[in-house]
Design an enzyme around this catalytic site. Structure first.
Site, PDB file in Angstrom:
ATOM      1  N   GLU A  73      48.093  45.064  36.881  1.00 50.67           N
ATOM      2  CA  GLU A  73      48.761  45.121  35.581  1.00 50.67           C
ATOM      3  C   GLU A  73      48.326  44.058  34.568  1.00 50.67           C
ATOM      4  O   GLU A  73      49.142  43.344  34.017  1.00 50.67           O
ATOM      5  CB  GLU A  73      50.286  45.016  35.789  1.00 50.67           C
ATOM      6  CG  GLU A  73      50.853  46.170  36.586  1.00 50.67           C
ATOM      7  CD  GLU A  73      52.375  46.166  36.645  1.00 50.67           C
ATOM      8  OE1 GLU A  73      52.953  47.232  36.458  1.00 50.67           O
ATOM      9  OE2 GLU A  73      52.974  45.095  36.881  1.00 50.67           O
TER      10      GLU A  73
HETATM   11  C1  ACM Z   1      52.827  46.292  41.218  1.00 46.67           C
HETATM   12  O1  ACM Z   1      53.878  46.897  41.462  1.00 46.67           O
HETATM   13  N1  ACM Z   1      52.463  46.104  39.975  1.00 46.67           N
HETATM   14  C2  ACM Z   1      51.987  45.792  42.277  1.00 46.67           C
END
Ligand code: ACM
Length: 696
Positions: free
Chosen positions: A322
């Site tokens: 992310e």
């Molecule tokens: C995650 O849930 N971004 C690893």
């Protein structure tokens, strides 16, 4: 879910009569073991467990094994309250004789032999295992066999040959968003041992906190943690505690994103100028390390070197998920670097970062592991990926020669039912079509306890007992899938986890007591429990989406939504009762009487709770849902009355009820009213007429 009860009954019978013997080799139902062992052969009679019970260690032994036996005996004492003898016995006299062949690796590795054989007869028990790991698992199986019998405590005669389906069976706890006190982690490690999980993945840094003492870079924990961090000594103790229980500890340090907590003390690592504060908000935030700056790698080399010395496990998790790339896009120097080096987009820049990071991790003796996003075909096959986005990426990685773990489907924080987690399998979907060699690369899976909405008070309830369903999926043969059988054993183990000091059941009344306040009468408190019992927090990420006030790491977690379990057992039981009633053509008088009693309780509940809503803001917070539960009670009773007439209820009535139900089924105050869909089945049955034909 099989709705037809007769059919379900038949399938259950089929399971016990045909399928279970296939892996148990016997005609008796399998004992209450979770995870189900690879092979169980039932014998005749049982072994008495009384105060003469004793254990002898033969073959290989070491202090860790002796401590394991001591823990076993203490747990046996908790289960029976018998004055058990903690001193090891001579093998000729011992009730349980343990033979371990040899030690496991000094630093536990993935794929070590964890098998064991446990034989119980009416006169004694024998546990044999190639390594200490198998012995520890066998002791847990023994404990699950011991129960009350008409003439004392006893364990059934049985021969069990057992080994795990997957070598990596983990639980991740996020100690960054909310700090996890050490005693909470210790008791969760006890729970993991009880269900044969063997990896504790410790998510130690994120935007909201840096939780490890660094002697090289003390501003990391000093400025990045609000003072809530683990000292290196505490970490070493915890690793030893886990090792005693056959559990590896894998640390995770998030980079290049989810890394604000690094930047509070060391802003020069970031891709935008500081100063930085610890983030209090959740979600994907902008700060990210600067992959184009040599200083970043110099820092990481020293930092990883220090942490590699602290955490002995072979795997070192670097996060990698992310990164939104906003800081990279906004930084002219980074953009210039990307052009000069032919890095065409942020994905390429992240791949560049991973490629620079991997040799650093390797240099310090570790294998790099990260979330899906780190996967890039240019990386060496030594790395591993943890799939959170979907099983496809896991299969794709295995095809390319990478090892991997499944976490997608095992996100405990999303509030899914145990049944839904149970259905997720590391070798399903695309992975089912892999070659045997590729399948070998899928090492197992991990449940994940992200901690946006967990505190030390409610975390156990967010992990247990649902985590046990995942533990079973990762240990037991793939064909062990029956849901009724799983839920029955979940109830069984859940009660036993209490004995380990887990608070997944005891926290509930404590939290509801706070919500009710000291002026609540017994009747008011009972009404609060009745309401809370039928609710669950909204699922997935809906809690964020529906918040009226944005939750942060500083928000109190004292509301009903924080207190109710993520899967309501009473809600599930009501649904099962409705299914039973309907599948018996709405003719089961006993089921109907029980349904009526329950629905009448709900109908009358709001009136009992309302006075308390005037005295407690936390009760007032859920007043709307209290009215909704009463409305559901009224509707369910009306549906039963209509069913009793054995004539289809008028269409207009059904339309009106369904419209109301649509409202009741929606999440409100971040809470779901679980029995709404079961009541809908009654409404459908009423509309379908007397015999409930056509009702689903
Ligand atoms: C995650 O849930 N971004 C690893």
């Amino acid at each position: 879910m099989i709705q037809n009860f007769a059919l379900r009954g038949f399938l259950l019978l089929f399971l016990f009569a045909v399928l279970i013997p296939k892996w148990t080799g016997a005609q008796q139902p399998a004992p209450n073991l979770i995870p189900v062992p690879a092979s169980v052969k039932s014998g005749t009679g049982s072994l008495r467990v009384d105060s003469s019970f004793s254990v002898a260690l033969t073959g290989y032994t070491e202090p860790r094994l002796e401590r394991g036996v001591e823990r076993f005996l203490q747990q046996l004492w908790r289960q029976t309250a018998l004055p058990v003898n903690l001193k090891p016995a001579k093998s000729a006299q011992a009730t349980l004789v343990i033979h371990t062949d040899h030690a496991n690796k000094e630093i536990q590795e993935v794929g070590e032999d964890e098998s064991y054989v446990l034989e119980l007869t009416t006169t004694g028990a024998k546990l044999t295992a190639p390594t200490l790991l198998g012995t520890l698992h066998g002791l847990q199986t023994f404990l699950q066999l011991v129960d009350v019998s008409p003439d004392g405590f006893a364990a059934p005669a049985v021969t069990i040959q057992d080994r795990p389906r997957f070598p990596w069976r983990g639980l991740m706890i996020d100690s960054a968003r909310h700090f996890t006190p050490l005693e909470v982690i210790r008791r969760n490690l006890d729970g993991m041992e009880a269900v044969k999980m063997n990896v504790f993945h410790w998510h130690l840094t994120d935007n909201q906190g840096f939780r490890v003492e660094s002697k090289k870079f003390p501003k990391l924990h000093e400025l990045g943690s609000d003072g809530l961090y683990y000292t290196q000594e505490e970490i070493r103790d915890l690793i030893a505690y886990a090792r005693d229980r056959g559990i590896r500890v894998m640390p995770e340090f998030e980079m290049p994103g989810h890394s604000t907590a690094f930047f509070v003390g060391y802003p020069e690592l970031a891709s935008a100028p500081g100063p930085y504060q610890i983030d209090r908000r959740w979600g994907v935030l902008d700060p990210a390390m600067d992959p184009t700056n040599e200083r970043t790698y110099k820092f990481l080399d020293e930092f990883i070197g220090e942490m590699a010395g602290l955490f002995p496990d072979k795997f070192f998790h670097v996060g990698g998920d992310e990164v939104n790339g906003k800081q990279w896009d906004a930084n002219k120097r980074i953009q210039e670097y990307m052009r000069a080096h032919g890095l065409k987009d942020n994905q390429a820049l992240q791949a560049y970062f991973s490629k620079r990071l991997q040799p650093i991790v390797q240099k310090h003796g570790k294998s790099m592991i990260g979330w899906d996003e780190i996967l890039d075909p240019s990386l060496p096959k030594d790395i591993a990926i943890q799939s959170w986005r979907g099983p496809e990426s896991l299969a794709a990685a295995a095809k390319q020669g990478y090892r991997g773990l499944l976490s997608n489907g095992y996100y405990l924080d999303l509030g899914w039912s145990a049944a839904r987690h149970y259905a997720a399998d590391p070798l399903s979907g695309d992975a089912a079509n892999l070659s045997p060699e590729e399948k070998q690369r899928i090492l197992g899976g991990e449940s994940t306890m992200w901690s946006e909405y967990v505190s030390a008070e409610n975390i156990d309830s967010r992990i247990w007992p649902r985590n046990v369903a995942i533990a079973e999926r990762l240990w037991s043969p793939a064909e062990v899938r029956d849901l009724a059988f799983m839920y029955a054993r979940l109830d069984f183990i859940s009660a036993r986890l209490d004995w380990l000091g887990l608070t997944h059941r005891t926290y509930y009344r404590r939290m509801l007591r706070r919500i009710a306040g000291s002026t609540a009468t017994a009747e008011e408190f009972a009404a609060l429990v009745t309401l809370a019992d039928q609710m669950e927090p909204v699922k997935d990420y809906t809690r964020e989406e529906t918040a009226t006030v944005e939750a942060t790491s500083l928000s109190p977690m004292n509301r009903v939504v924080d207190a109710v379990p993520l899967e309501s057992d009473p809600g599930r039981h009501f649904g099962e009762l409705v299914d039973k009633f309907i599948s018996a053509s709405c003719q089961d008088g006993n089921a109907e009487a029980r349904l009526r009693a329950q629905l009448a309780t709900w109908r009358d509940n709001d009136a009992k709770l309302q006075p308390l809503a005037q005295r407690s803001f936390l009760v007032k917070d859920v007043a709307v849902r209290s009215r909704d539960l009463s409305a559901l009670g009224v509707m369910g009773l009306a549906a039963l009355d209509a069913i009793a007439k054995r004539q289809p209820a008028p269409d207009a009535w059904k339309t009106q009820q369904l419209a109301t139900l649509e409202q009741l089924k929606k999440g409100k105050l971040q809470l779901l009213l679980i029995p709404a869909s079961a009541v809908q089945k009654l409404v459908d049955a009423a509309a379908a007429g007397g015999t409930c034909a056509g009702a689903k």
